[in-house]
Each structure stands twice: as structure tokens, then as C-alpha cells.
Write an enzyme that holds these catalytic residues in place. Structure first.
Site, PDB file in Angstrom:
ATOM      1  N   GLU A   1     -20.847 -30.841  17.810  1.00  0.00           N
ATOM      2  CA  GLU A   1     -22.246 -30.527  16.881  1.00  0.00           C
ATOM      3  C   GLU A   1     -22.905 -30.693  17.164  1.00  0.00           C
ATOM      4  O   GLU A   1     -23.202 -32.487  17.140  1.00  0.00           O
ATOM      5  CB  GLU A   1     -21.231 -31.250  15.567  1.00  0.00           C
TER       6      GLU A   1
ATOM      7  N   CYS B   1     -29.653 -34.326  12.668  1.00  0.00           N
ATOM      8  CA  CYS B   1     -29.690 -33.321  13.172  1.00  0.00           C
ATOM      9  C   CYS B   1     -30.349 -31.803  11.789  1.00  0.00           C
ATOM     10  O   CYS B   1     -31.142 -31.389  12.348  1.00  0.00           O
ATOM     11  CB  CYS B   1     -27.973 -33.120  13.487  1.00  0.00           C
TER      12      CYS B   1
END
Lengths: 489, 532
Positions: A215, A253
Site C-alpha cells: 500500500e 496517502c
């Protein structure tokens, strides 16, 4: 557990191995018990969690719940509700030719898995994958981020109290510990963090053929179609502001990294944004979350110090070094080759890039690495379609920010340099499972045509059978269907 | 990457320098023809056989394909359908040529080739054509009160430009099957067939440009240098079929660009045989899953058998009888099984037999013929656990039988080895079946037969652990070559000011209620009636 001795680690891994082999983690009861305990941990120790997050990152209680504890509890609830269904085999369709064969897929745990968490959502990014690993029946080593030490210690203290220490272990430490862990063969590795480290992990995993979920991040753009938004533009601006500065001032993110808008609307947008910032946070700096560390602050300041960039600051730029606060900063058209436009910002700086026409945003985004998410603020159906079909990203969110993170039914993950693999909801369960194919053939019907010696009849049989031409098969079998001669029979 | 720099002789499990492997260093013709001037064309004509496809060529190839992909044609349903129909047409029209190439490369018997290579790919193609529209449709998913009002869906999109590296034992189907998936998912494709099956490689290089859109689908022939050059490029996915050693190299090469990979590898696929079975049918099915499967040279063929000491002699007898029925009194004379692919593998297999103490364990067969590359169906009884036969993937017509006291003991034996691509159990004991399915980890399991699970499009085909990562066949092929994009649509109605700073104290309470799904509380807090 501390940075070394590796012999301690070896014993721990050996224990995990034998726990897994014993089958203890395979039962629904075990998984349910662990998940319920984790839920209890988050409820009973909520105050401790908030405190650790405040210590590590200056996170307010609200942000700590909104972004970390709350989503975790929701995920556990969702998992508990659906787990039995996820664990049960799924039937697969078999064609009549193989009657009475039965086919199904069965999920099974990979085995001993490694979860490495990032520092910006240190609790959530450690426990969310853990939920999936447990739900799928694995044994786990969890390495929280050393850059969020209070949270790391808290996990090291609490997890053994609430969860099965024979199956779930916390290993604390920094790069050297990670490197050591990566020397072993894992059955799966789940990593959240940067592309640079993602590559290191993938390279180690390749030696053991370990499947990996990464990720990562990237520069997630917001396309701001000012014109089509018309009366919604105020709300859209509020959402942009929260998508940038609302989650740890952009250290996420999923934060909006940069924004694209048509040239003619740029100043109106900047005006509205600055008014919104003042409304949200007041005039002084102390209402903002701080930047995580001095190192991060230095990095962000360096982005602004680039002379070509400094000239483009249209708002903000002030710093409180002691408090580690960088004011929300807006840049207008910094050079596209400056670091601020090539590296993931991960902070409160918002570059605004102007275009002649908003449709150019598609090409702009496509000339860059695939981001984790694209935010499209627009009421224009055609533009929405272009964004959806003309770009590639982990996810797409229209007219809002961050929320898809909360959807249990949406896969959360990147593509290309923003990552590989996905999780949340059932995707967490799947990412930690091997889907095993099982065919239960029957002894009822024997097909001669399967076996040598080969001859023309068998060939004709096979041809007819695959057309699922059952009548033809019948005719063939009772000798009424003609077939060509092949082979040398 | 260090591993790629290591000198290697081959990417397949064979080495290059044998009499039977043609040193294939030319690359597919149509590559140059797309972008060359006549001067380059004439140079090409002279140097055709000696040109090496190097890293530069590979870079240009990928750039070119990416440019074409970005034009968007491959995303269209019509384009995908046209390609799939093209593949179908190719299989039908060129069936003879395909079978002949397989004959040349492997001495594969016509019916076996037809079933395992022609039929399987043709029906995959048809299955994809039938299902493509529904596969391509976005999947609407539920949203919760957390994001109300909103709508959410998962959209499948192609990854981009993908590399498919195929292998030699089913050189046609293991090339075309992944290509079907890649095309169905809307990607541009480069296929690198195995040089160890040169006739099929050449056929694919000739046929694909004839039947498919060569601006988006290419074939690059070659061996190590070409594959190395290809692996250095940035792909959006790499699909590799082969062995674990090269699988590691492929994965390591993919790291540089964070390219996701599918690795279809192998392993020692065990078959556990119980005594309560129909012994004749079992023996036939083992034969079908071993020698009728490219003569044991298949990733899912039965590698070895585990059975009880008591039952072994009966099983051996049954196998002996059925082998004779299938292949005649002298199996070496039979044309109904493939030969050993080449000298390198022949020698590899005879080495397994030549190991000390092995020849005394042969209970059937054992004859070899280097000239014709034939090895008789050979059964061995209780070779040592640490012998090569029991530690390496056999990939040939040798079948060791390992005996145990009770069948439960077989579980430990299997679990002590790396996870195989497939595991088989022949038994009518439902308890044992259940235990086997639950405890044996493998890519796939078939009960009371062998190999068959490969043919079911509804079942994912792939490995776990050493036997690989990722899966394909049917919709799984489409999925493996797609990115599943999460899409959330929100509107501007019902915008709650609570969610923006400065945060009201009651916002935290509301969030808690929301995340607990406690609607009543949400309403009470929102309306100000309840102050937490």
C-alpha cells in the site's frame, strides 16, 4: 521485544509456526474471539490510544477517532458480521460432462504473515491489516512504525494482553529490525509505506516467492472543475480544504497532493480557499496539527526553499519550528520539474496548477505515475466519464475526499507505483487467504475417451463432447454418428 | 539486479546447448516492419537470422505498445471481441498446423494435443466471448450510512502493457490461455513463447500477427538474451509460467518498476491412494494424470504416489495391467504418449534413475532410449526420502510410490515438502477426504481423479508458496489482468457542517454513533437533543 537478539526472534517464529500447524487459528471460534478482543481493546483502552497518537503526532481526539480508532471498530464489526460467510467454500459451476463432479473454492490462510505499518496512521495501518490476517486464520508478526514510538509501545504492551500471544506477536524496532525480519521466508507480507521501501521488501520477497501487498502512495490530484460546480463551489472548496489539511495536515496517502483548475478561476479559487482556511483554523498557527517530526518539517521547508518555487507561494509559508507547525501553504504554478511537483508532498503544501481547459487534466495526470486516488470535483457528466475511463488510479472519488477509505465494500489499494494488492472488508480477508480449488470427481461415469490408446472414435467423442453436443454424443455412442479417421487405426 | 547479471544458460528448465534445441535468436518479423524505412528493411533481410533483440529493441517495443494502448482501442468491447474471435478462428483454421508443431516439439499424440491444447483454449475463448460483457460491467456495491448519500462501484480496467512468458510443455495452450485473459481485460500484450518448443514458438510468431491486431499484440521469440531484455522494461503486469528458479528472477526483475506478477510454477504433486477405491478406475486415472499428460512433463501431473504398505502391491499390479491396456505390451513402441522433450531433460531424468540405490527400486519399466528420447513408464517402490527422485520435481515418466503405515501418515509427508500446485486423493472415505481438503495446502485439489480441476473454468488455477502466486482461467484470467478501481460518487446535497473545523464537541459523539451504526443516536446528536 527489542531490536535484537535474533535468537529471541527465532523462538518467537518457531512458536508461531507450531501454533499455525496445530490448526488453532483455523477455527471460526478462535478468529471471532481474537476480533472481539481487539474490539474490546479499542473500547477499553481508547483513552490510551488517543494519548499515544497525541504524543506521536499531536493528533486531536477527534482526528484520532475519525481516522484511526473509529474505522478500526467499524471494520471489526463488519468482519465479525460476515466472517462465517467468507470462510465457507464457494461452489463453482461444472459442466454436465463431468457429472457428478462437484467443484468449489476454499479459502485457507497463507500461514505466517508479516505486517509492517506506516507512521502517519500508526494505529490504523497496523491493526487494519491485522484484522484481515486474523480473519483469514493466519499467525502474524506485526511491526509497527518506529517513527510513532508511543503507539508502537502501546501495541507491544496491549496486544499480548488482549490477543493470543502464541499466534500474534509484535516486533518493535527500526530499519535494522525490518531488514532482519525480511531475511526470513514469510507466507505473505503486507506493507504500508513508501515506494522506495516497497521495492526493498519486494526484492527480499522475490527470493522466497513470497506474495506481497504494497500500500504505497503517490501524488493524488484533485481536478477542480470550477465552472460546472456553480452553486456547489463553496462546499467543494470546503471539502478540498479538509482533503488537504483535515487529515494530519496532508500527511496521508489519500490527501490531495496537488490541484488542477482552469486558469480563469484560479484566483477565485485561491481566494475561497484562503477564506476557508481562516474560517476552519483561525488566524494563529496553533490550531493546526503538527508535522510529524523535525526531519519531516525540514523536508517540507526544503520543498519551499527551491527559489523557483518560493516565488510561487501565494499563501502561507510560515513556520513555527518549535511547535513543528507549517502553515497551510498554497503555491500557484510552481515549475513542474521542481521537487514539490515530482515527489509526494505528504504535508500542508498545496500546489495549484492551472490549465486552459479542465479537460487537459486527463492528459496531465496520465503523463505521471498512477496515483492512489483521483478526486474529481465536477458536476459535468462528460468530464466524470473522461476521468473514470481515461485515467488509471487506485480509486476515484467524485465530489468529496477520503471517504472511500471508509467503505467496507470497496477495495482499497493502488495500481502501478501506488501499489499492488488491496484490502478493507472482504478484500482484507482475501488478501490474506489462498483460494484453493477443489474438484471432487465421481466414480459414477467413466469416459473411455480419456485414456490411451487413442483412436478415431475417441477423437470424435472428444470433439463432440466439448461442443456439449449431448445428442451427438449419444449418437456416437450407439454407433449412429459417423466420424473421420485419424491416427493410424 | 544482481541475479539477472549472473550468467545463465537458459530460462527454461533446459540448457541451450543441445542438439535438439535450435538457438533461437531472431525476433518476430512484424516488429521491425512497423517502424522501418526501406534501408532498415534491407539490412534486416541480410541479417535476419543473426539479429539479436536487445534491451533497446525491448524499450522501443514497449514504448510503441504503450503509445498504442494509450490511444484507447484495446479498451473497447468491440476490439476485445474481434481479437477473441480471431483467436478462435486461428485455432479452428490452423488446427492441423498446431498439432503438427506439437508433434515436432514434443511428439505429442494427436488426440492428447487436441484435448489439452486445442480444445481447452478454444473453449476458453468461447467462454470469454460469452461472458465478456458481464465481466466488463462495473460492479455496484453497497454503501453504508458513513458515506450517505453516495453510490459506489468497482470498475475493471486494463493494466496496460503486459508481458506473458510461456513454457514448453503445453507450448500452445500455456501461451494462448493467458493471452486470452490479457486481451479480454483490454491490455496490449507481448508474448514470449518458449524456445524449447521452437516449432510452436515459430507458429505463434507467424499466426498471431495474421489473426490479431498486431499494433497491440506482439510475439517476441528468443531465449535468455531476449527474455532478459524484455524483463528490464516497465510492464504493467508480468505473467510467467515455468519453474521456481526463473520465477524468482522474474519477480526480482519486476521490483524495479513495482510490476505485479503472476507466477505459475510447479512442485511435486502427490497422489494419496486409499485401499477402498475402485482400483481399476483409479489406476486408469493415475495413468491419465501421469503418462497421458505429456508423459509426466506437466506441472500438475502426478509426481509421486503415497499409499499403504499393504495396498502398494495391488496398486502396482493394477497400474501394470492398465498401462499395458493403454500403451501396449511395449510402451516404448507406443505413439500414444509424448517423447521426452529434448536431450537435456532426457539426461536429467536418467540421472534420477542412475542415482545410487535407485535402480533396485524399479518395479516396472526402467528402459531408456537416448536416440528416440524415450523413457518407459517407470514405477519405483520406496526410494529413499532424500533421493533426487523425492526431492526434485520429476517432470517425466518416472513414478515413485512411497509406502506408509497408515494413510494419515501421508499428510505429514506432504506437509514436510513445499506446497505443490496440485494434490490428489483417491479414497471413498469421506472423513479422510474432508481432512485432506482441510489440511493439505496446494494450488488445487482433485479428489478421486487427477489433473481435471484444470479444465473447469469456474475454478481458479494457480499455486501457493513455492508453486506460485496468482491464478487464472475463466473469469480469474480477466481479473488477473485487470485493475479493480474503487469508485465513490458523492453529491453536494445534505452537506453537514459538523464535519468541517472548527469541530463542535458533539461531532465526536456523532461520529462514534455513526461508526457503531447507531442511527437513533446519530439523529439525536445531530438535532442537538442528545449531548454526549
Amino acid at each position: 521485544m527489542h531490536s535484537n537478539p535474533s535468537s529471541m526472534e527465532q523462538t518467537a517464529i518457531a512458536e508461531l509456526n507450531s501454533t499455525f500447524i496445530s490448526g488453532a487459528t483455523r477455527t471460526f471460534q478462535w478468529r471471532e474471539t481474537q476480533l472481539k478482543s481487539l474490539l474490546r481493546l479499542l473500547t477499553e483502552k481508547e483513552a490510551d490510544c488517543f494519548h499515544a497518537l497525541y504524543q506521536d503526532l499531536g493528533k486531536s481526539k477527534l482526528e484520532a477517532f475519525k481516522d484511526e480508532v473509529g474505522p478500526l471498530k467499524k471494520s471489526i464489526d463488519y468482519t465479525l458480521t460476515h466472517l462465517k460467510g467468507w470462510m465457507s467454500p464457494k461452489k463453482a459451476g461444472i459442466n454436465l460432462l463431468f457429472f457428478p463432479a462437484k467443484g468449489k473454492t476454499m479459502p485457507e490462510p497463507y500461514g505466517v504473515v508479516l505486517v509492517i505499518a506506516a507512521w502517519n496512521l500508526p494505529l490504523n495501518l497496523a491493526l487494519e491489516p491485522l484484522i484481515g490476517a486474523i480473519a483469514a486464520g493466519n499467525v502474524v508478526v506485526l511491526k509497527p512504525s518506529e517513527l510513532a514510538p508511543a503507539t508502537s509501545s502501546l501495541l507491544a504492551e496491549l496486544i499480548p494482553q488482549y490477543l493470543d500471544i502464541k499466534a500474534i506477536k509484535i516486533v518493535e524496532g527500526g530499519v535494522d529490525v525490518s531488514q532482519q525480519l525480511l531475511q526470513r521466508k514469510w507466507d505473505k507480507i503486507f506493507y504500508t509505506g513508501s515506494a522506495r521501501v516497497g521495492k526493498i521488501i519486494l526484492a527480499e520477497a522475490a527470493k522466497h516467492l513470497t506474495p506481497v501487498a504494497l500500500e504505497l502512495g503517490g501524488k493524488s490530484p484533485a481536478i477542480f472543475d470550477f465552472q460546472s460546480l456553480s452553486s456547489n463551489v463553496e462546499v467543494a472548496v470546503k471539502r478540498v480544504a479538509s482533503g488537504k489539511w483535515g487529515t494530519l495536515v496532508g500527511q496521508a496517502c489519500l490527501a490531495i497532493d496537488y490541484l488542477l483548475v482552469e486558469e480563469k478561476f484560479a484566483s477565485a479559487l485561491i481566494d475561497m480557499l484562503t477564506k476557508t482556511i481562516k474560517k476552519f483554523y483561525g488566524e494563529s498557527l496553533n490550531k493546526f496539527s503538527r508535522v510529524a517530526s523535525k526531519r519531516q518539517l525540514d523536508r517540507l521547508q526544503k520543498l519551499l526553499k527551491d527559489p523557483a518555487v518560493a516565488d510561487n507561494i501565494v499563501y502561507g509559508g510560515s513556520v513555527d519550528k518549535d511547535a513543528l507547525i507549517l502553515e497551510p501553504t498554497i503555491l500557484l504554478n510552481p515549475p513542474l520539474d521542481a521537487d514539490v511537483m515530482t515527489e509526494e508532498i505528504f504535508g500542508p503544501i498545496l500546489p495549484i496548477i492551472t490549465l486552459n481547459n479542465i479537460s487537459e487534466s486527463i492528459g496531465f495526470i496520465n503523463s505521471r505515475p498512477k496515483p492512489l486516488v483521483i478526486y474529481g470535483f465536477t458536476n459535468n457528466k462528460t468530464l466524470k466519464r473522461s476521468i473514470l475511463n481515461g485515467t488509471s488510479s487506485g480509486g476515484v472519488l467524485f465530489n468529496d475526499v477520503l471517504l472511500h477509505f471508509l467503505c467496507d465494500e470497496l477495495p482499497f489499494g493502488g495500481v502501478g507505483s501506488s501499489g499492488m494488492g488491496r484490502y478493507h472488508g472482504k478484500y482484507s480477508f482475501d488478501t490474506f487467504s489462498h483460494e484453493k480449488a477443489v474438484l471432487d470427481a465421481g466414480y459414477l461415469v467413466e469416459l473411455e475417451a480419456r485414456y490411451p490408446p487413442w483412436n478415431s472414435f475417441k477423437m470424435a467423442f472428444v470433439r463432440t463432447a466439448y461442443k456439449l453436443d449431448y445428442i451427438g454424443l449419444l449418437l456416437l455412442l450407439i454407433g449412429l454418428k459417423r466420424y473421420p479417421k485419424v491416427h493410424k487405426d | 539486479m544482481g541475479t539477472l547479471a549472473t550468467p545463465m544458460t537458459s530460462f527454461s528448465s533446459s540448457s541451450c546447448s543441445t542438439e535438439l534445441v535450435l538457438p533461437h535468436t531472431r525476433y518476430s518479423n512484424q516488429f521491425k516492419s512497423e517502424r522501418s524505412s526501406s534501408a532498415v528493411l534491407s539490412i534486416m533481410a541480410e541479417e535476419e537470422e543473426r539479429e539479436v533483440f536487445d534491451a533497446n529493441d525491448a524499450t522501443l517495443l514497449v514504448e510503441e505498445l504503450r503509445g498504442h494502448f494509450n490511444l484507447g482501442k484495446t479498451k473497447n468491447y468491440e476490439w476485445r471481441v474481434a481479437q477473441l474471435k480471431g483467436i478462435s478462428k486461428m485455432i479452428v483454421e490452423k488446427e492441423k498446423e498446431i498439432i503438427m508443431a506439437l508433434q515436432q516439439d514434443l511428439s505429442k499424440p494427436e488426440t492428447e494435443a487436441f484435448v489439452s491444447e486445442i480444445l481447452l483454449t478454444k473453449s476458453s475463448c468461447e467462454h470469454a466471448l460469452k461472458s465478456l460483457q458481464s465481466w466488463m460491467n462495473p460492479e455496484k456495491v453497497k454503501t453504508s450510512i458513513m458515506t450517505f448519500p453516495s453510490s459506489a462501484e468497482v470498475v475493471s480496467e486494463p493494466l496496460g502493457v503486459v508481458l506473458i512468458i510461456s513454457t514448453w510443455n503445453y507450448p500452445f495452450s500455456l501461451s494462448v490461455e493467458p493471452v486470452i485473459g490479457a486481451i479480454a481485460a483490454g491490455n496490449a500484450v507481448v508474448l514470449k513463447p518458449s524456445e524449447v518448443a521452437p516449432a510452436t514458438s515459430k507458429l505463434l510468431a507467424d499466426l498471431l500477427p495474421q489473426y490479431l491486431d498486431k499494433t497491440n499484440i506482439r510475439v517476441v521469440e528468443g531465449s535468455v538474451p531476449e527474455t532478459t531484455a524484455l524483463l528490464e522494461q516497465k510492464w504493467d503486469k508480468i505473467f510467467y509460467t515455468g519453474n521456481g528458479r526463473v520465477g524468482r528472477i522474474v519477480m526480482a526483475a519486476a521490483v524495479k518498476h513495482l510490476t505485479p506478477v503472476v507466477l505459475e510454477l510447479g512442485g511435486k504433486c502427490p497422489a494419496v491412494v486409499d485401499s477402498n477405491v475402485d482400483i481399476q478406475v483409479t489406476a486408469r486415472r493415475i495413468i491419465a494424470g501421469k503418462w497421458a499428460c505429456n508423459n509426466g512433463q506437466a506441472c500438475i501431473s502426478v509426481d509421486h504416489i503415497i499409499t499403504t504398505k499393504e495396498f502398494a502391491p495391488k496398486l502396482i499390479d493394477a497400474l501394470r495391467t492398465e498401462l499395458e491396456r493403454s500403451l501396449g505390451k511395449d510402451a516404448m513402441q507406443s505413439n500414444d504418449i509424448s517423447r521426452i522433450v529434448n536431450l537435456h531433460h532426457f539426461r536429467r531424468l536418467t540421472k534420477l534413475l542412475d542415482e545410487d540405490g535407485i535402480s533396485s527400486k524399479i518395479v516396472l519399466g526402467g528402459r531408456t532410449d537416448e536416440q528416440d528420447l524415450k523413457i518407459a513408464p517407470t514405477i519405483l517402490l520406496d526410494v529413499p526420502e532424500d533421493s533426487l527422485l523425492m526431492t526434485e520435481e520429476i517432470f517425466g515418466p518416472l513414478l515413485p510410490i512411497v509406502t506408509v503405515d497408515t494413510l494419515e501418515d501421508s499428510f505429514n509427508l506432504i506437509l514436510s515438502k513445499p506446497k505443490p500446485l496440485a494434490a490428489y486423493l483417491f479414497s471413498n472415505d469421506e472423513e479422510l477426504q474432508k481432512k485432506f481438503i482441510e489440511n493439505i495446502s496446494a494450488g488445487g485439489i482433485t479428489i478421486n481423479d487427477a489433473v481435471l480441476h484444470l479444465t473447469v473454468p469456474g475454478l481458479p488455477f494457480g499455486g501457493v508458496g513455492e508453486s506460485g502466486m496468482g491464478a487464472y482461467h475463466g473469469k480469474f484470467s480477466f481479473d488477473t489482468f485487470s485493475h479493480k478501481k474503487a469508485v465513490l460518487r458523492r453529491s453536494f446535497t445534505g452537506d453537514s457542517t459538523l464535519r468541517y473545523p472548527p469541530y463542535e464537541p458533539r461531532y465526536l459523539g456523532m461520529l462514534k454513533a455513526l461508526m457503531n451504526g447507531n442511527f437513533l443516536r446519530v439523529i439525536l446528536v445531530a438535532s442537538g437533543l442528545y449531548k454526549p
